[in-house]
Motif scaffolding. Structure first.
Motif, mmCIF file in Angstrom:
data_model
loop_
_atom_site.group_PDB
_atom_site.id
_atom_site.type_symbol
_atom_site.label_atom_id
_atom_site.label_comp_id
_atom_site.label_asym_id
_atom_site.label_seq_id
_atom_site.Cartn_x
_atom_site.Cartn_y
_atom_site.Cartn_z
ATOM 1 N N ASN A 228 28.055 42.590 28.953
ATOM 2 C CA ASN A 228 28.135 43.436 30.372
ATOM 3 C C ASN A 228 27.933 42.522 31.407
ATOM 4 O O ASN A 228 27.030 41.513 31.417
ATOM 5 N N ILE A 229 28.400 42.696 32.585
ATOM 6 C CA ILE A 229 28.661 41.740 33.660
ATOM 7 C C ILE A 229 28.203 42.515 34.861
ATOM 8 O O ILE A 229 28.531 43.581 35.201
ATOM 9 N N SER A 230 27.345 41.838 35.683
ATOM 10 C CA SER A 230 26.950 42.621 37.115
ATOM 11 C C SER A 230 27.512 41.825 38.349
ATOM 12 O O SER A 230 27.762 40.890 38.317
ATOM 13 N N ARG A 231 28.500 43.007 38.904
ATOM 14 C CA ARG A 231 28.906 42.521 40.143
ATOM 15 C C ARG A 231 28.768 43.666 41.284
ATOM 16 O O ARG A 231 28.382 44.656 41.196
ATOM 17 N N SER A 232 29.022 43.100 42.689
ATOM 18 C CA SER A 232 28.904 44.053 43.402
ATOM 19 C C SER A 232 30.232 43.727 44.486
ATOM 20 O O SER A 232 30.921 42.918 44.761
ATOM 21 N N CYS A 233 30.434 45.430 45.399
ATOM 22 C CA CYS A 233 31.448 45.061 46.300
ATOM 23 C C CYS A 233 30.987 45.838 47.583
ATOM 24 O O CYS A 233 29.939 46.417 47.518
ATOM 25 N N LEU A 234 31.611 45.638 48.637
ATOM 26 C CA LEU A 234 31.293 46.464 49.866
ATOM 27 C C LEU A 234 31.444 47.863 49.553
ATOM 28 O O LEU A 234 32.306 48.273 48.571
ATOM 29 N N LEU A 235 30.603 48.777 49.872
ATOM 30 C CA LEU A 235 30.501 50.350 49.613
ATOM 31 C C LEU A 235 31.988 50.908 49.066
ATOM 32 O O LEU A 235 32.725 50.645 50.137
ATOM 33 N N ASN A 236 32.263 51.345 47.919
ATOM 34 C CA ASN A 236 33.583 51.986 47.777
ATOM 35 C C ASN A 236 33.306 53.363 47.085
ATOM 36 O O ASN A 236 32.730 53.352 45.819
ATOM 37 N N TYR A 237 33.424 54.210 47.786
ATOM 38 C CA TYR A 237 33.136 55.734 47.288
ATOM 39 C C TYR A 237 34.113 55.945 46.065
ATOM 40 O O TYR A 237 33.608 57.058 45.308
ATOM 41 N N ASN A 238 35.153 55.185 45.753
ATOM 42 C CA ASN A 238 36.094 55.625 44.623
ATOM 43 C C ASN A 238 35.618 55.043 43.330
ATOM 44 O O ASN A 238 35.986 55.419 42.219
ATOM 45 N N ILE A 239 34.500 54.021 43.290
ATOM 46 C CA ILE A 239 33.955 53.480 42.015
ATOM 47 C C ILE A 239 32.753 54.359 41.582
ATOM 48 O O ILE A 239 31.972 55.012 42.244
ATOM 49 N N ALA A 240 32.894 54.791 40.369
ATOM 50 C CA ALA A 240 31.777 55.745 39.580
ATOM 51 C C ALA A 240 31.774 55.538 37.942
ATOM 52 O O ALA A 240 32.528 54.438 37.566
ATOM 53 N N ALA A 241 30.840 56.181 37.411
ATOM 54 C CA ALA A 241 30.929 55.778 35.912
ATOM 55 C C ALA A 241 32.142 55.909 35.210
ATOM 56 O O ALA A 241 32.982 56.953 35.448
ATOM 57 N N ALA A 242 32.593 54.835 34.205
ATOM 58 C CA ALA A 242 33.758 55.015 33.390
ATOM 59 C C ALA A 242 34.885 54.902 34.056
ATOM 60 O O ALA A 242 35.751 55.166 33.626
ATOM 61 N N GLU A 243 34.796 54.300 35.526
ATOM 62 C CA GLU A 243 35.927 53.940 36.093
ATOM 63 C C GLU A 243 36.500 52.707 35.666
ATOM 64 O O GLU A 243 35.847 51.881 35.287
ATOM 65 N N VAL A 244 37.842 52.378 35.245
ATOM 66 C CA VAL A 244 38.361 51.146 34.959
ATOM 67 C C VAL A 244 38.825 50.532 36.153
ATOM 68 O O VAL A 244 39.515 51.141 37.068
ATOM 69 N N VAL A 245 38.314 49.339 36.154
ATOM 70 C CA VAL A 245 38.576 48.663 37.508
ATOM 71 C C VAL A 245 39.075 47.247 37.294
ATOM 72 O O VAL A 245 38.703 46.635 36.342
ATOM 73 N N LYS A 246 40.102 46.719 38.008
ATOM 74 C CA LYS A 246 40.656 45.632 37.705
ATOM 75 C C LYS A 246 39.906 44.689 38.630
ATOM 76 O O LYS A 246 39.966 44.749 39.798
ATOM 77 N N ILE A 247 39.595 43.413 38.362
ATOM 78 C CA ILE A 247 38.852 42.321 38.949
ATOM 79 C C ILE A 247 39.384 40.993 39.086
ATOM 80 O O ILE A 247 40.078 40.640 38.043
ATOM 81 N N GLN A 248 39.612 40.408 40.393
ATOM 82 C CA GLN A 248 40.425 39.097 40.410
ATOM 83 C C GLN A 248 39.694 38.296 41.174
ATOM 84 O O GLN A 248 39.376 38.548 42.335
ATOM 85 N N SER A 249 39.031 37.287 40.686
ATOM 86 C CA SER A 249 38.313 36.473 41.512
ATOM 87 C C SER A 249 38.464 35.184 41.041
ATOM 88 O O SER A 249 39.166 34.912 39.997
ATOM 89 N N SER A 250 37.629 33.982 41.491
ATOM 90 C CA SER A 250 37.610 32.793 40.815
ATOM 91 C C SER A 250 37.086 32.525 39.646
ATOM 92 O O SER A 250 37.403 31.594 39.198
ATOM 93 N N ASP A 251 36.061 33.465 39.238
ATOM 94 C CA ASP A 251 35.655 33.159 37.884
ATOM 95 C C ASP A 251 35.673 34.403 37.186
ATOM 96 O O ASP A 251 35.274 34.432 35.932
ATOM 97 N N LEU A 252 36.328 35.399 37.339
ATOM 98 C CA LEU A 252 36.416 36.751 36.815
ATOM 99 C C LEU A 252 37.736 37.467 36.852
ATOM 100 O O LEU A 252 38.086 37.919 38.196
#
Length: 280
Positions: A228-252
Motif C-alpha cells: 500500500n502507498i500513501s499519496r495526497s492531492c488537492l481536495l477531490n470530491y470524486n475520490i472515495a473508497a474502492a475508486e480506481v485511480v490512475k496516477i502519473q508522476s515522476s516516481d509512480l
C-alpha cells in the motif's frame, strides 16, 4: 495551484452556509467497507441562537471543491455535539454519522420464494429501505432453490449474502451511495491524477512502479498487491473508497485502488484528499 479558489457549503438542519459566510473545517474519512466512518465538522462563532437550536439527529450536508466544480462529500446526521468557548470565540464540534448507517442498521424480516437470485434479493432489500444503489454486480449471483429467509439487521443480512455467499465487495459511502462489485473490481470512473490536476509531491514515496503498459499492467498490480502507498492531492470530491485511480508522476505510474483516506479542509490550512492506495 494557489489560483484554485476553495468553495464549500455546509447545511445544518434547515440552515445553509458557504465557507465565505461561516468559518468551518471538516475531516471526512472513508474506507473500503460497509460501514462508513464518522466525520467531524468544526464551526467557529455560530450565533447563540443557532448553537442553542442544533440537536442530535439534525441533518448535515457538506459540499466541497472549487468555484465551478463542487460535489457532495458527506450526507449524515449529528450524533455528537460540543460547544466550547476559547477567548472571544465559540467553537462548535459536530460528530456526524453518515445517513446510510441509519438505513443499514434497521431490522428486516422477509422470506423470498424458491429459485430466487441473490441480486434480486439484494436490490429488493435496499429498495425497501430507500438506499441508493449506484452499482450492483456480484462475482457469483447465487440462486436459492428453496428460497431464502432474511431476518436480522439489514447490514448483517446483506453482508452475509454479498460477501460470504456471493464472494463480492460491499461498499457504503458517506454520500449514502451503495456499491456492490465483483471482488476483483473497483469503481472505475476514469479518474487520473497528475501534478497538473492536483497530485501533491511527496518526499516519502520510495516505491517505484514502471510506467503502465498493456504488457506490465496486470503484472504490476498482482506482484505488489500488498504494498500500500500513501499519496495526497488537492481536495477531490470524486475520490472515495474502492475508486480506481490512475496516477502519473515522476516516481509512480499505474492504476491503483483506494483502500481508505480522508477529505480535509477549511478556510485556511489543508485542503486536500489523502489516500492509501493498493496497486490494481
Amino acid at each position: 495551484m494557489g489560483f484554485w479558489l476553495r468553495y464549500a457549503t455546509l447545511t445544518i438542519g434547515n440552515n445553509k452556509y458557504s465557507l465565505d459566510e461561516l468559518n468551518f473545517t471538516f475531516d471526512v474519512p472513508f474506507k473500503d467497507s460497509d460501514e462508513p466512518p464518522v466525520a467531524t465538522v468544526t464551526v467557529t462563532n455560530l450565533s447563540p441562537n443557532t448553537r442553542a437550536n442544533i440537536k442530535r439527529d439534525d441533518s448535515i450536508i457538506l459540499n466541497a471543491g472549487y468555484q465551478g466544480d463542487v460535489g457532495c462529500i458527506l450526507i449524515g446526521k449529528v450524533v455528537g455535539l460540543k460547544h466550547k468557548q476559547s477567548n472571544v470565540d465559540w467553537v462548535s464540534t459536530l460528530t456526524v454519522q453518515p445517513c446510510a448507517d441509519e438505513i443499514l442498521d434497521r431490522l428486516v424480516n422477509k422470506t423470498y420464494t424458491e429459485d430466487i437470485a441473490a441480486s434480486a434479493i439484494v436490490r429488493d432489500l435496499l429498495n425497501i429501505f430507500g438506499a441508493e444503489v449506484s452499482r450492483c454486480e456480484l462475482s457469483i449471483d447465487k440462486r436459492y432453490p428453496r428460497g431464502r429467509v432474511c431476518r436480522g439487521v439489514l447490514r448483517q443480512v446483506l453482508s452475509e449474502i454479498i460477501v460470504r455467499e456471493c464472494k463480492s465487495r460491499f461498499i457504503v459511502r458517506a454520500t449514502e451511495q451503495v456499491y456492490i462489485t465483483k471482488a476483483e473490481d473497483g469503481i472505475n470512473n476514469g479518474l487520473m491524477l497528475t501534478s497538473a490536476n492536483g497530485l501533491l509531491r511527496t518526499d516519502e514515496e520510495k516505491v517505484v512502479i514502471p510506467i503502465e503498459t498493456a504488457a506490465n499492467s496486470k503484472k504490476t498490480g498482482s506482484s505488489r498487491r500488498d504494498d500500500n502507498i500513501s499519496r495526497s492531492c488537492l481536495l477531490n470530491y470524486n475520490i472515495a473508497a474502492a475508486e480506481v485511480v490512475k496516477i502519473q508522476s515522476s516516481d509512480l505510474n499505474g492504476r491503483f485502488i483506494v483502500v481508505k483516506g480522508s477529505h480535509k479542509g477549511g478556510r485556511t490550512g489543508d485542503w486536500k484528499t489523502s489516500m492509501e492506495l493498493r496497486p490494481f
